[in-house]
Scaffold this motif. Sequence first.
Motif, short mmCIF file in Angstrom:
data_model
loop_
_atom_site.label_atom_id
_atom_site.label_comp_id
_atom_site.label_asym_id
_atom_site.label_seq_id
_atom_site.Cartn_x
_atom_site.Cartn_y
_atom_site.Cartn_z
N ASP A 25 0.84 -1.19 0.00
CA ASP A 25 0.00 0.00 0.00
C ASP A 25 0.88 1.25 0.00
N GLY A 26 0.48 2.25 -0.76
CA GLY A 26 1.31 3.43 -0.86
C GLY A 26 0.51 4.71 -1.00
N ASP A 27 1.22 5.84 -1.00
CA ASP A 27 0.61 7.16 -1.13
C ASP A 27 0.98 7.76 -2.47
N GLY A 28 0.12 8.60 -2.98
CA GLY A 28 0.41 9.30 -4.22
C GLY A 28 -0.56 10.45 -4.41
N GLY A 29 -0.46 11.11 -5.55
CA GLY A 29 -1.32 12.25 -5.79
C GLY A 29 -1.48 12.55 -7.26
N ALA A 30 -2.48 13.33 -7.57
CA ALA A 30 -2.74 13.74 -8.95
C ALA A 30 -3.58 15.00 -8.94
N ARG A 31 -3.62 15.67 -10.06
CA ARG A 31 -4.43 16.88 -10.19
C ARG A 31 -5.73 16.55 -10.90
N LEU A 32 -6.83 17.02 -10.34
CA LEU A 32 -8.16 16.90 -10.93
C LEU A 32 -8.69 18.31 -11.16
N VAL A 33 -9.23 18.55 -12.33
CA VAL A 33 -9.75 19.88 -12.67
C VAL A 33 -11.23 19.76 -13.00
N THR A 34 -12.08 20.44 -12.23
CA THR A 34 -13.49 20.54 -12.63
C THR A 34 -13.61 21.72 -13.58
N PRO A 35 -14.32 21.56 -14.70
CA PRO A 35 -14.23 22.53 -15.79
C PRO A 35 -14.99 23.82 -15.54
N ALA A 36 -14.60 24.86 -16.26
CA ALA A 36 -15.34 26.12 -16.27
C ALA A 36 -16.65 25.93 -17.02
N ILE A 37 -17.70 26.62 -16.54
CA ILE A 37 -19.04 26.51 -17.14
C ILE A 37 -19.59 27.92 -17.37
N THR A 38 -20.01 28.19 -18.60
CA THR A 38 -20.58 29.48 -18.96
C THR A 38 -22.02 29.27 -19.44
N THR A 39 -22.96 30.04 -18.88
CA THR A 39 -24.39 29.83 -19.16
C THR A 39 -25.05 31.14 -19.58
N LEU A 40 -25.91 31.05 -20.59
CA LEU A 40 -26.74 32.17 -21.04
C LEU A 40 -28.19 31.71 -21.02
N SER A 41 -29.07 32.46 -20.33
CA SER A 41 -30.48 32.11 -20.22
C SER A 41 -31.35 33.26 -20.67
N ILE A 42 -32.52 32.91 -21.23
CA ILE A 42 -33.51 33.91 -21.65
C ILE A 42 -34.89 33.44 -21.24
N SER A 43 -35.70 34.37 -20.73
CA SER A 43 -37.10 34.11 -20.43
C SER A 43 -37.93 35.24 -21.04
N TYR A 44 -38.99 34.84 -21.76
CA TYR A 44 -39.86 35.86 -22.35
C TYR A 44 -41.32 35.48 -22.08
N GLY A 45 -42.08 36.43 -21.51
CA GLY A 45 -43.48 36.19 -21.21
C GLY A 45 -44.38 36.69 -22.32
N PHE A 46 -45.04 35.75 -23.02
CA PHE A 46 -45.97 36.13 -24.08
C PHE A 46 -47.29 36.64 -23.50
N SER A 47 -47.55 36.27 -22.26
CA SER A 47 -48.71 36.79 -21.54
C SER A 47 -48.37 36.76 -20.06
N ASP A 48 -49.31 37.17 -19.24
CA ASP A 48 -49.04 37.19 -17.80
C ASP A 48 -48.84 35.79 -17.23
N ASN A 49 -49.37 34.77 -17.91
CA ASN A 49 -49.28 33.43 -17.34
C ASN A 49 -48.58 32.41 -18.24
N PHE A 50 -47.92 32.87 -19.33
CA PHE A 50 -47.23 31.94 -20.23
C PHE A 50 -45.86 32.49 -20.59
N ARG A 51 -44.82 31.69 -20.33
CA ARG A 51 -43.44 32.09 -20.58
C ARG A 51 -42.70 31.03 -21.39
N VAL A 52 -41.88 31.49 -22.33
CA VAL A 52 -40.98 30.61 -23.09
C VAL A 52 -39.56 30.90 -22.64
N LEU A 53 -38.78 29.82 -22.47
CA LEU A 53 -37.44 29.95 -21.89
C LEU A 53 -36.43 29.18 -22.74
#
Length: 455
Positions: free
Chosen positions: A287-315
Amino acid sequence: MSHIRSIRASALALAVLGALVAGQAGATGFQLREQSVKNLGKSNAGSIVGKDASNVSLNPAAMTNLDKNTFQSDITVIDLTADFVGSGRILGSAHPSAPLTGGNGGDPGDPTVVPNMAAVFPLHGALEGMTIGASVGAPFGLKTEYEPGWVGRYRALTSDVKLVDLTLSAAFKATDGVSVGFGLVYERAEVTLSKAIDFGTAICAGSGNPANCFNTSYPFKPQQLDGAFEVSGDSASLGYVVGAQIAPNDKLAIGFSHRSEIKHDLKGTLDFQNVPALLANDPRFKDGDGGARLVTPAITTLSISYGFSDNFRVLADYQATAWSSLHDVTIKRDTGTVVGSEPFDWKDTDFFSIGAEFDISDAFTIRGGVAQDESPTNDTHRTPRLPDADRMLYSIGATWNMSESLSIDAAFQRITIENPTINLPVDAAAGNTSTLVGEFEGHANLFGVSMQYRF
């Protein structure tokens, strides 16, 4: 004994590589998008412009959409089903090949619970216009387990990868329609993985006469002296998330967020199991010890919401995940000596979704969505730890506003996955003395429920 040396030197490398490629069904790669059940019900369309406490980690600027103190708890169950059809062979340069034994491994994806919690607090008085929040959630993760003795046991048995984030965020409303926000992310990573080792092949191939592997009188035969190793490692690191929201009127909202990549220096231990007596005193199998590098990736998000009426939205949503940061994994002993480097070669991916919400009444809202999610994997480096490919997502969901203070959300999502192929060659330098060729067929069902309390 060169094959034995190769297995020992790269065992940690393979396990850490497995941690990176071992994905969960919630999204391609090993990404999870289950921070919000409300978002689950619309395939993440408009994911960062809603009145949802998950914005603490997804888009801090959108916390300003909540005008009351809000506590939210989300639970999603991910049920992955995958079936493998294929085979493999033990290969060597100085002896004939032989087929791998074993079954298809069963269904590696047991139902897995993904919890998330968030709280948002609008400030008042001199700090009017500012909002702060905190969340705990899992943006990445995995749990898969194959049956012992399956045909791909030398590539993967158990994979258990947990990444948990604590995010502290603040937002500022610059004008009635413009908000900006920033969050600090503390991320904890824990990894446990295992696979089988073909000690029989390692011993006979290292005996000086590789033909011994298929000599009926030789006591050490391929696949007849299997052992295993398990690797555990952990790390903690920091990252950030920034965001903005523009809502020029009551109908339109546009959100943008960027989550940084987070680099982890995993520290781990390697535990060999069922080492044959011939190798019991060999320091390469201690049994031994060791190490490594792990990188969780960058995430870029763009969202849009538009209400066609007071009670209906498209996203709609577009998300770019920078998986190419995982170009390789370099493994070092605890002394700093490099023991190997494993290629990764993932590509950046795009995610597109569109959805809609309809308020039936003040008490009930229904929603739905469809999305296309691109896989970062490729035919050259895909492994059974991640039988991943491009996928489609289909979702439905609903909200029940029980009172002005309490609401309940529920959602269901079906994920269909293009059949991914496995075509792994012998790689003695990485400790793999057999091939594995085949195809997975799979899908996933996700069930979510959440509670939001406002006060």
